[in-house]
Design an enzyme around this catalytic site. Structure first.
Site, PDB file in Angstrom:
ATOM      1  N   ALA A 307       0.925  -1.153   0.194  1.00 36.92           N
ATOM      2  CA  ALA A 307       0.030  -0.017   0.087  1.00 36.92           C
ATOM      3  C   ALA A 307       1.019   1.152  -0.048  1.00 36.92           C
ATOM      4  O   ALA A 307       0.416   2.195  -0.532  1.00 36.92           O
ATOM      5  CB  ALA A 307      -0.897  -0.120   1.362  1.00 36.92           C
ATOM      6  N   GLU A 311       2.746   1.849  -6.709  1.00 42.09           N
ATOM      7  CA  GLU A 311       3.347   1.216  -7.893  1.00 42.09           C
ATOM      8  C   GLU A 311       3.051   1.954  -9.436  1.00 42.09           C
ATOM      9  O   GLU A 311       3.822   1.710 -10.342  1.00 42.09           O
ATOM     10  CB  GLU A 311       2.697  -0.143  -8.010  1.00 42.09           C
ATOM     11  N   ASP A 353      24.174  30.623 -26.852  1.00 39.27           N
ATOM     12  CA  ASP A 353      25.216  31.140 -27.705  1.00 39.27           C
ATOM     13  C   ASP A 353      24.565  32.272 -28.432  1.00 39.27           C
ATOM     14  O   ASP A 353      23.460  32.417 -28.429  1.00 39.27           O
ATOM     15  CB  ASP A 353      25.546  30.110 -28.500  1.00 39.27           C
ATOM     16  N   GLU A 758      -4.473   4.183   3.024  1.00 39.06           N
ATOM     17  CA  GLU A 758      -4.757   2.687   2.797  1.00 39.06           C
ATOM     18  C   GLU A 758      -3.800   2.281   3.946  1.00 39.06           C
ATOM     19  O   GLU A 758      -4.250   0.961   4.839  1.00 39.06           O
ATOM     20  CB  GLU A 758      -4.135   2.171   1.435  1.00 39.06           C
TER      21      GLU A 758
END
Length: 961
Positions: A307, A311, A353, A758
């Site tokens: 949890a 992921e 530049d 969770e």
């Protein structure tokens, strides 16, 4: 061969006489090296080629992906979960119909997917060195043992005598022995737009900058015209090109801010979860007074570990960055490395530049001087449209008042000289005006056309019948033209072309001369004043030279023009005929700034981004462009490469905060400037197009190459390529980078708020004495990948805020949890947990009542469903941290609405579709229980909206500034 011991790379070749250089390398200008000596020299110095260091192998890159602390924890979870499943399978403790090992297989699939994503981002091969090698010539002509032979370029050694002709790529660095009208294009190496006229007989100071070493030639540059004999002094990695290759390979790839923040995020999440797991396991053991419930505690620990790891976050970030690259392509910016999208939003300094980046890489006449009047010429590039405006210096007119060329009769003869004393051709291709030939001559043809003097017409009126080409000693060129109509005693001046009449033509030929103002003026005895030709006085000479100095001080390249009537076409050398000339005037030109860059520079400053110019061009030219564009102010300091050479890194670091212009710099100087800015805590973007820019492009936090004029080397060393070479594209890309970073923070808040909820919910179950785990690892993976992932992707395309480019950049070194994000995640996670735990307690007690056909474990499905649906309300509310949802246009980001609807339907399928219910371990819910889940879930949306109202009532703009 004793002289060779310190020859390669140590001798200051431009500071030596030709004979000294030959003696040092034991060579001869006429016979070269002896063939039998070459193998010994080649053994000492090696082949004349660029050498590559060994980098990480593909396997090493792949293995490095699995050193991420979050992936390591998931791997450990998968192993322990597989062990528990194996033990349950051995003792027959699986529920009927339950699929064994589904949790560890699902977890390892996620681990492998994330590893592959990381691998694909890192395996873009380094091709900068390969691009450098393309600049070297494959074959070269040399003199050895008195014979002219052709050899492979890699066989060149110091001491070889190399023969050069127009069109050749130079294969090694060398000291000129002799040259004939030799011009070399060195723009890729030094950044200068113009080709360089070389001179063999010069002896230059030891500290002469690279662009001013006129007695040397360099590997990777190209011969534009002329021929030369060259003593090879440096080969391979000792050449200037080799030094660039070495610098490229010495630059380490530092992790981007996003990569650093993700590492920090992983460390915090894993550490926090392990501490929480320890407390839960210890509390469970104390509560049970033993290890009887150790398996249940292990299952809870595994669920908590899964949890806490987001992921789906790597995939969401990768897709978000990919979407950002697509939007940037529409703005003409090609992103080569995905993390660069977000990194752009952190830029504090843009080192640019000059040539081709801030300027058009097209020489444009800016100023014309004749008869005491200075005229400013308007227009852009090679388009022959523009006005002549009387500039300061004439009291009765206002500055920059547009004039008619016909009212100033001395202008037209000068423009005729610009058109006919010229080898360039102006033409229109695909709707764009372009020139064939030298950019300087192209500028002269263009300015003549702006005055109504078109080269094609005047070539027929004054056809060329002879010329004296430019050479470096005279610093002039002359052309002889035949006059169609000559004023004679029978034909008055007014009867012929009025411009030719202004030239007082009474002879059949005219010689026009252009070149160095000082040297051309020295050969003049008369001057055109209006419609008259008068003797040139000393006062007039002084005024012309003073105006020449003034133009040069503005960074203009100044040419002087004169003419002379002739009775016949002259023969012999130009020097003997370029006398008693009639002075026409001065023309000053510049590689003009891109007109849109001024606004882009101002927008950079409004956004707290500091533009800095770093160029190989001359100090005065760089200063003029920088002041014109607003990069610097009059009187601001300018640092040259010669000054940089004598500075320590500490001294340079003390200057970088106050210097906005760096001129006449070498490649190693650009690299040091970028490093100096980084030491001062700046987050640097470097733009460039030449080979000389490549090391600095790679060192910079964001390397930006030019897509049109850029070399392959600069593109391969960069993170981003400008497809239109337009500085304004950098600003658009920076804005996109800021939007991407804001959206990444938005969906990190969204995902981690849920994850914390969770973890707390799972951790509370054993402490509250509930039997079983409220969420299985597979269900958590579903939440983290699908119910969190889809809305997170939708949040990634949230439109930009109104003030995105009206605030300073956020610190690239700020924590991912900075500006209130950390407190938001914890606060939201606690609310998630409180709502879910209340539901869980009610559902657990409610479901203990046995109802036929209903599983008492359906309380777990209610918890699962509540958390998933609550995230949908969270996604809708989090679109803005200030505006209430009702105040926002729901269709300004349709993807959020679509994601919420689709995800909710998918969640319902897990409950009411039998195969999915069996795989995910869910239970069928009656409509009343489902309605209760939706009711509790809606409380999350209500809470966030009330929080916004609280902020508004208390006068605070946001918890997350």
């Amino acid at each position: 061969m004793s002289g060779n011991s310190d020859s390669q790379g140590l001798a200051v070749w431009h500071n030596l006489e030709v004979d000294q250089a030959l003696n040092l390398l034991n060579s001869n200008a006429y016979s070269g090296l002896k063939v039998e000596e070459v193998p010994q020299i080649q053994q000492k110095y090696g082949d004349n080629e660029l050498k590559e260091n060994n980098g990480r192998s593909s396997w090493e890159i792949l293995l490095d992906q699995f050193k991420n602390i979050m992936l390591l924890m998931l791997i450990a979870v998968a192993v322990i979960s597989a062990f528990l499943d194996f033990m349950a399978w051995r003792v027959g403790d699986l529920t009927p119909g339950e699929v064994p090992f589904k949790d560890p297989i699902a977890i390892m699939a996620i681990v492998i997917l994330n590893g592959i994503l990381g691998y694909l981002q890192e395996t873009r091969a380094e091709k900068a060195l390969a691009a450098l090698k393309k600049l070297t010539s494959p074959r070269v002509r040399v003199i050895r043992s008195g014979k002219h032979i052709e050899i492979a370029a890699k066989e060149l050694v110091p001491g070889d005598i190399m023969l050069l002709e127009a069109g050749m790529h130079i294969a090694a660095d060398g000291r000129l022995i002799e040259q004939f009208n030799l011009q070399v294009r060195e723009s890729a190496l030094t950044g200068e737009a113009e080709s360089v006229t070389k001179q063999a007989d010069l002896i230059l100071p030891a500290d002469t900058s690279l662009g001013d070493r006129l007695n040397l030639v360099f590997q990777g540059t190209q011969v534009v015209q002329g021929r030369a004999k060259v003593l090879v002094t440096n080969t391979g990695m000792a050449t200037e090109l080799g030094k660039i290759a070495a610098m490229l390979q010495s630059v380490d790839n530092e992790p981007t801010p996003l990569q650093q923040r993700m590492t920090q995020l992983g460390n915090v999440l894993v550490t926090g979860s392990l501490i929480l797991v320890g407390f839960v396991v210890l509390g469970g053991i104390i509560q049970a007074r033993g290890l009887e419930n150790i398996r249940e505690l292990l299952e809870i620990s595994l669920s908590m570990a899964v949890a806490v790891v987001p992921e789906g976050l790597p995939a969401v970030i990768t897709v978000t960055l990919a979407l950002g690259t697509q939007r940037m392509v529409r703005h003409h910016a090609l992103i080569r490395k995905l993390p660069a999208v977000e990194t752009l939003g952190s830029v504090t300094t843009i080192c640019s530049d000059k040539t081709g980046t801030l300027t058009q890489n097209k020489m444009v006449v800016q100023s014309v001087y004749t008869n005491k009047n200075v005229f400013r010429v308007t227009g852009e590039g090679y388009t022959p449209i523009g006005d002549f405006q009387l500039n300061f210096g004439c009291a009765q007119f206002k500055d920059n008042q547009t004039i008619f060329v016909e009212d100033y009769p001395e202008i037209s003869p000068l423009m005729v000289a610009c058109a006919v004393c010229n080898d360039a051709v102006l033409q229109k291709e695909k709707g764009e005006w372009a020139i064939l030939g030298d950019p300087t001559e192209g500028a002269l043809v263009t300015v003549a056309a702006k005055a109504g003097i078109e080269k094609d017409q005047w070539y027929s009126k004054l056809p060329r019948v002879g010329e004296f080409p430019f050479d470096s000693e005279r610093k002039r060129m002359s052309v002889i033209c035949q006059v169609e109509e000559v004023a004679t005693s029978e034909t008055s001046l007014t009867a012929v072309d009025p411009v030719i009449a202004n030239l007082m033509v009474s002879q059949p030929y005219l010689m026009f001369t252009k070149g160095s103002p000082e040297l051309t003026l020295a050969h003049c005895t008369q001057i055109i004043l209006g419609n008259n030709c008068e003797p040139l006085t000393d006062n007039q000479r002084a005024e012309i030279l003073a105006e020449n100095d003034r133009m040069a001080s503005q960074g203009l390249r100044v040419l002087g023009f004169a003419y002379k009537p002739l009775l016949e076409v002259p023969e012999g050398q130009g020097e003997e005929h370029e006398v008693n000339l009639i002075w026409l005037g001065l023309v000053g030109m510049l590689d003009a700034p891109r007109p849109e860059v001024r606004a882009a520079v101002q927008e950079c400053r409004n956004a707290g981004i500091r533009p800095v110019m770093i160029t190989g061009d001359h100090q005065l030219t760089a200063q003029a462009i920088a002041i014109d564009l607003g990069i610097a102010q009059t009187g601001d300091p300018v640092l040259t490469g010669q000054q940089l050479q004598h500075m320590t890194d500490q001294e340079l670091a003390a200057q970088v905060d106050i210097v906005n212009i760096y001129a006449r710099v070498a490649p190693e100087h650009k690299l040091r400037i970028v490093q100096g800015l980084q030491r001062r805590g700046k987050f640097v973007a470097m733009t460039g197009d030449g080979v000389n820019d490549a090391p600095a492009l790679k060192q910079a936090d964001i390397g930006i190459a030019m897509g049109i004029t850029g070399t392959d080397v600069s593109k391969e060393a960069s993170d981003m390529v400008l497809l239109d070479d337009n500085f304004t594209t950098i600003v658009a890309a920076t804005k996109e980078g800021r939007v991407v970073y804001t959206n990444i923070r938005r969906f990190i808040k969204y995902i981690l708020g849920s994850n914390v909820g969770e973890v707390l919910t799972i951790a509370s179950a054993p402490l509250l004495g509930l039997g079983g785990v409220p969420l299985t690892p597979l269900q958590i993976l579903w939440m983290n990948l699908v119910t969190d992932g889809l809305p997170a992707l939708a949040l990634a395309v949230e439109p930009p805020e109104a003030d995105v480019m009206k605030r300073p950049p956020f610190s690239p070194r700020e924590s991912i949890f900075a500006r209130g994000l950390g407190s938001y995640i914890i606060r939201t996670g606690i609310i998630f947990a409180v709502i879910t735990i209340i539901l869980m307690l009610w559902a657990y007690n409610h479901c203990q009542t046995l109802v036929p056909g209903l599983d008492p474990k359906r309380w777990q499905t209610m918890v699962f469903t509540s958390l998933c649906v609550a995230q949908m309300g969270h996604a809708i509310a989090i679109r803005s941290h200030q505006k209430l949802t009702i105040e926002m246009n729901p269709f300004s980001n349709m993807f959020v609405l679509i994601a919420v609807v689709v995800t909710t339907i998918l969640q319902l399928l897990l409950i009411y579709l039998s195969p999915l219910r069996a795989f995910f371990g869910t239970h069928w819910l009656p409509p009343t229980e489902l309605a209760i889940c939706f009711g509790f879930s809606a409380l999350m949306f209500v809470w966030i909206e009330l929080e916004k109202l609280f902020l508004r009532l208390t006068g605070r703009s946001s918890f997350d500034a």
